[in-house]
Design an enzyme around this catalytic site. Structure first.
Site, PDB file in Angstrom:
ATOM      1  CG  ASP A  78     -43.641   9.382 -62.594  1.00 18.98           C
ATOM      2  OD1 ASP A  78     -43.431   9.828 -61.451  1.00 18.98           O
ATOM      3  OD2 ASP A  78     -42.820   9.438 -63.516  1.00 18.98           O
ATOM      4  CE  LYS A  80     -37.500   7.073 -64.367  1.00 18.57           C
ATOM      5  NZ  LYS A  80     -38.411   5.906 -64.296  1.00 18.57           N
ATOM      6  CG  ASN A  81     -37.561   4.795 -68.106  1.00 29.74           C
ATOM      7  OD1 ASN A  81     -37.663   4.808 -66.869  1.00 29.74           O
ATOM      8  ND2 ASN A  81     -38.371   5.456 -68.894  1.00 29.74           N
ATOM      9  CG  ASP A 113     -41.112   9.109 -70.161  1.00 32.20           C
ATOM     10  OD1 ASP A 113     -42.320   9.014 -69.885  1.00 32.20           O
ATOM     11  OD2 ASP A 113     -40.274   8.254 -69.820  1.00 32.20           O
TER      12      ASP A 113
HETATM   13  C1  UD1 Z   1     -42.093   2.733 -69.556  1.00 35.30           C
HETATM   14  C2  UD1 Z   1     -41.313   3.820 -68.863  1.00 35.30           C
HETATM   15  C3  UD1 Z   1     -42.095   5.128 -68.805  1.00 35.30           C
HETATM   16  C4  UD1 Z   1     -42.577   5.504 -70.194  1.00 35.30           C
HETATM   17  C5  UD1 Z   1     -43.319   4.339 -70.843  1.00 35.30           C
HETATM   18  C6  UD1 Z   1     -43.715   4.609 -72.282  1.00 35.30           C
HETATM   19  C7  UD1 Z   1     -39.995   2.551 -67.285  1.00 35.30           C
HETATM   20  C8  UD1 Z   1     -39.718   2.227 -65.852  1.00 35.30           C
HETATM   21  N1  UD1 Z   1     -41.013   3.385 -67.490  1.00 35.30           N
HETATM   22  O1  UD1 Z   1     -43.241   2.452 -68.759  1.00 35.30           O
HETATM   23  O2  UD1 Z   1     -41.243   6.146 -68.290  1.00 35.30           O
HETATM   24  O3  UD1 Z   1     -43.438   6.622 -70.077  1.00 35.30           O
HETATM   25  O4  UD1 Z   1     -42.474   3.161 -70.856  1.00 35.30           O
HETATM   26  O5  UD1 Z   1     -42.607   4.948 -73.041  1.00 35.30           O
HETATM   27  O6  UD1 Z   1     -39.304   2.091 -68.180  1.00 35.30           O
HETATM   28  N2  UD1 Z   1     -50.220  -1.127 -71.366  1.00 35.30           N
HETATM   29  C9  UD1 Z   1     -51.337  -1.936 -71.276  1.00 35.30           C
HETATM   30  N3  UD1 Z   1     -51.169  -3.188 -70.777  1.00 35.30           N
HETATM   31  C10 UD1 Z   1     -49.955  -3.679 -70.393  1.00 35.30           C
HETATM   32  C11 UD1 Z   1     -48.820  -2.842 -70.482  1.00 35.30           C
HETATM   33  C12 UD1 Z   1     -48.990  -1.560 -70.981  1.00 35.30           C
HETATM   34  O7  UD1 Z   1     -52.449  -1.540 -71.619  1.00 35.30           O
HETATM   35  O8  UD1 Z   1     -49.874  -4.835 -69.978  1.00 35.30           O
HETATM   36  C13 UD1 Z   1     -50.374   0.239 -71.917  1.00 35.30           C
HETATM   37  C14 UD1 Z   1     -50.094   1.325 -70.878  1.00 35.30           C
HETATM   38  O9  UD1 Z   1     -51.222   1.611 -70.099  1.00 35.30           O
HETATM   39  C15 UD1 Z   1     -49.698   2.484 -71.759  1.00 35.30           C
HETATM   40  C16 UD1 Z   1     -48.942   1.805 -72.900  1.00 35.30           C
HETATM   41  O10 UD1 Z   1     -49.373   0.444 -72.894  1.00 35.30           O
HETATM   42  O11 UD1 Z   1     -50.841   3.105 -72.293  1.00 35.30           O
HETATM   43  C17 UD1 Z   1     -47.442   1.872 -72.796  1.00 35.30           C
HETATM   44  O12 UD1 Z   1     -47.019   1.323 -71.585  1.00 35.30           O
HETATM   45  P1  UD1 Z   1     -45.568   0.645 -71.412  1.00 35.30           P
HETATM   46  O13 UD1 Z   1     -44.784   0.836 -72.682  1.00 35.30           O
HETATM   47  O14 UD1 Z   1     -45.767  -0.716 -70.891  1.00 35.30           O
HETATM   48  O15 UD1 Z   1     -44.906   1.567 -70.305  1.00 35.30           O
HETATM   49  P2  UD1 Z   1     -44.094   1.126 -69.027  1.00 35.30           P
HETATM   50  O16 UD1 Z   1     -43.196  -0.009 -69.357  1.00 35.30           O
HETATM   51  O17 UD1 Z   1     -45.000   1.010 -67.849  1.00 35.30           O
END
Ligand code: UD1
Length: 422
Positions: free
Chosen positions: A119, A22-23, A309
């Site tokens: 989520d 999915k991701n 995850d």
């Molecule tokens: C993606 C996945 C999700 C997975 C996550 C971490 C998708 C659609 N979703 O989410 O299933 O759980 O990676 O492996 O691919 N953060 C910040 N600022 C930002 C961006 C992120 O503080 O600008 C923090 C987030 O709050 C979190 C961490 O960084 O604590 C990781 O987030 P990120 O890797 O960006 O996750 P997603 O891409 O949202």
């Protein structure tokens, strides 16, 4: 509303095939914005988030259709007439809608999106996305209440992320595809799904190096120079982990095919520490478990560490393991909402901030529970396999967002699981 009904099961046996991730697939679909013509994705999972992303891209001008002969093949036709504003209800229903930001800025020079959904793990900020794109020349207007940005011409930049964010890495890579000069992303995310996106973009004609490492370099190429390709989506390591966890708690001998053991190395080591015999086999992973598990401590980390995850699955395994395990969540402090549901099945879990302390119990007992999100929902199904009596899981629509026929796949290895309507 559908429910999934699970009875205590095991030993499980046979082969379960997992589809694409999915991701990854959702971001690969978005990559179709970069080139006019017909793109083809294979190994596409049958999940509702793919349908949502298909509708979202449809609203932007890319026609998305499953092949009539094979539903795991998706055709995406970009006719060159791309809109930069997407319907809010679609943007708000999946997290991956944030991945429109980089490509729309790169291809059209402007974008306006509502805040993405997905989520609910607590706060999911996008400050690193915005900082990275701003360093490349994008101008965001914070006053509008939307994610609204313009960029007459993006330029390369040297960007160091505070944290290896998956989404921020992907948005900066895609924004850099047509930027003038070179963009370097340091402390970049190394997840296999990020590498899959970069690999497809290179196949399309982008110039990206350092794929799969923490320093990614993108040299901009001319707008209009990318071409459509056929690309197979990388196997879903989280779906794979789900069937491994199922075999671990129910016992049995199961081969999970379709996802690389290399992409799950740290997880497999940790699962092995809990008791099951786990080995890499060509094209997948084999697990042998007698159902006896012992507790270990676990912390979630960016790849190659144990993914957040996987965590609900590991907490479920610890719930029936001998001893006490401490699980530390380093990415999303709020991601323990499913603990209450597992407790209804008799699990002994206490949470304190970003830690959970799990005291293994001799057995779980069936109850009615509700899936709070995709992975937690799947973990409740796995827990049901180890629970005496009948476990009924509602909120199945969450599971459908990320799991392609979890019921059929579990039945295929001998689990007593069914989906009921009404
Ligand atoms: C993606 C996945 C999700 C997975 C996550 C971490 C998708 C659609 N979703 O989410 O299933 O759980 O990676 O492996 O691919 N953060 C910040 N600022 C930002 C961006 C992120 O503080 O600008 C923090 C987030 O709050 C979190 C961490 O960084 O604590 C990781 O987030 P990120 O890797 O960006 O996750 P997603 O891409 O949202």
């Amino acid at each position: 509303m559908d429910r999934i009904v699970v009875h205590k099961s095991g030993p499980l046996s046979g082969i379960v095939d997992v589809p694409g991730a999915k991701n990854s697939v959702l971001k690969l679909m978005v990559a179709s914005l970069f080139a006019e013509g017909c793109h083809e994705l294979t190994n596409v999972p049958g999940i509702s988030d793919v349908d949502t992303m298909g509708r979202l891209l449809g609203a932007l001008g890319v026609r998305v259709e499953h092949s009539l002969h094979d539903p795991s093949v998706l055709h995406l036709t970009n006719n060159g007439n791309i809109r930069t504003q997407a319907p809010p209800e679609l943007v708000e229903s999946i997290r991956a809608s944030i991945n429109l930001l980089g490509p729309l800025l790169a291809c059209c020079g402007r974008v306006r999106l509502d805040l993405p959904g997905g989520d609910d793990f607590g706060a999911r900020p996008i400050d690193m996305h915005i900082a990275g794109l701003t360093a490349m020349g994008a101008e965001f207007d914070p006053a509008t209440g939307f994610i609204e940005a313009r960029a007459e011409a993006l330029h390369g930049a040297d960007i160091e992320l505070d944290f290896p964010s998956v989404g921020a890495t992907e948005n900066i890579v895609t924004a850099a595809i047509h930027a003038s000069g070179v963009t370097t992303i340091r402390h970049a995310a190394r997840e296999p799904e990020v590498a899959d996106l970069c690999t497809m973009l290179v196949e399309m004609g982008a110039n990206i190096s350092g794929i799969g490492t923490s320093v990614i370099t993108v040299e901009g190429v001319e707008r209009g120079s990318l071409r459509p390709v056929t690309h197979a989506v990388v196997g879903d390591r989280v779906q794979a982990a789900t069937y491994l966890a199922a075999a671990a708690v129910a016992g049995g001998e199961v081969t999970v095919a379709g996802s690389s053991a290399q992409h799950m190395e740290v997880l497999l080591r940790r699962m092995h520490d809990m008791g099951p015999d786990i080995s890499a086999v060509p094209g997948g992973v084999r697990i042998e478990s007698d159902g006896y598990l012992r507790a270990v401590d676990i912390q979630t980390l960016p790849y190659p560490g144990i993914a957040t995850d996987y965590k609900p699955l590991l907490v479920t395994m610890l719930a029936v393991a001998e001893g006490i395990g401490i699980v530390t969540e380093n990415l999303y402090p709020g991601r323990f909402r499913y603990v209450e549901e597992l407790s209804k099945l008799g699990a002994d879990i206490r949470t304190d901030g970003h830690h959970a302390i799990i005291r293994g119990v001799d057995g779980l007992r069936g109850a009615a529970v509700s899936a709070p999100d995709i992975r937690a929902g799947a973990a409740l199904v796995v827990a049901g396999l180890a629970a005496q009596g009948r476990t009924t899981i509602s909120g199945v629509d969450h599971i459908d967002r990320g799991y392609d026929d979890i019921v059929g796949r579990l039945c295929g290895i001998g689990a007593a699981v069914e989906r009921v309507t009404g």
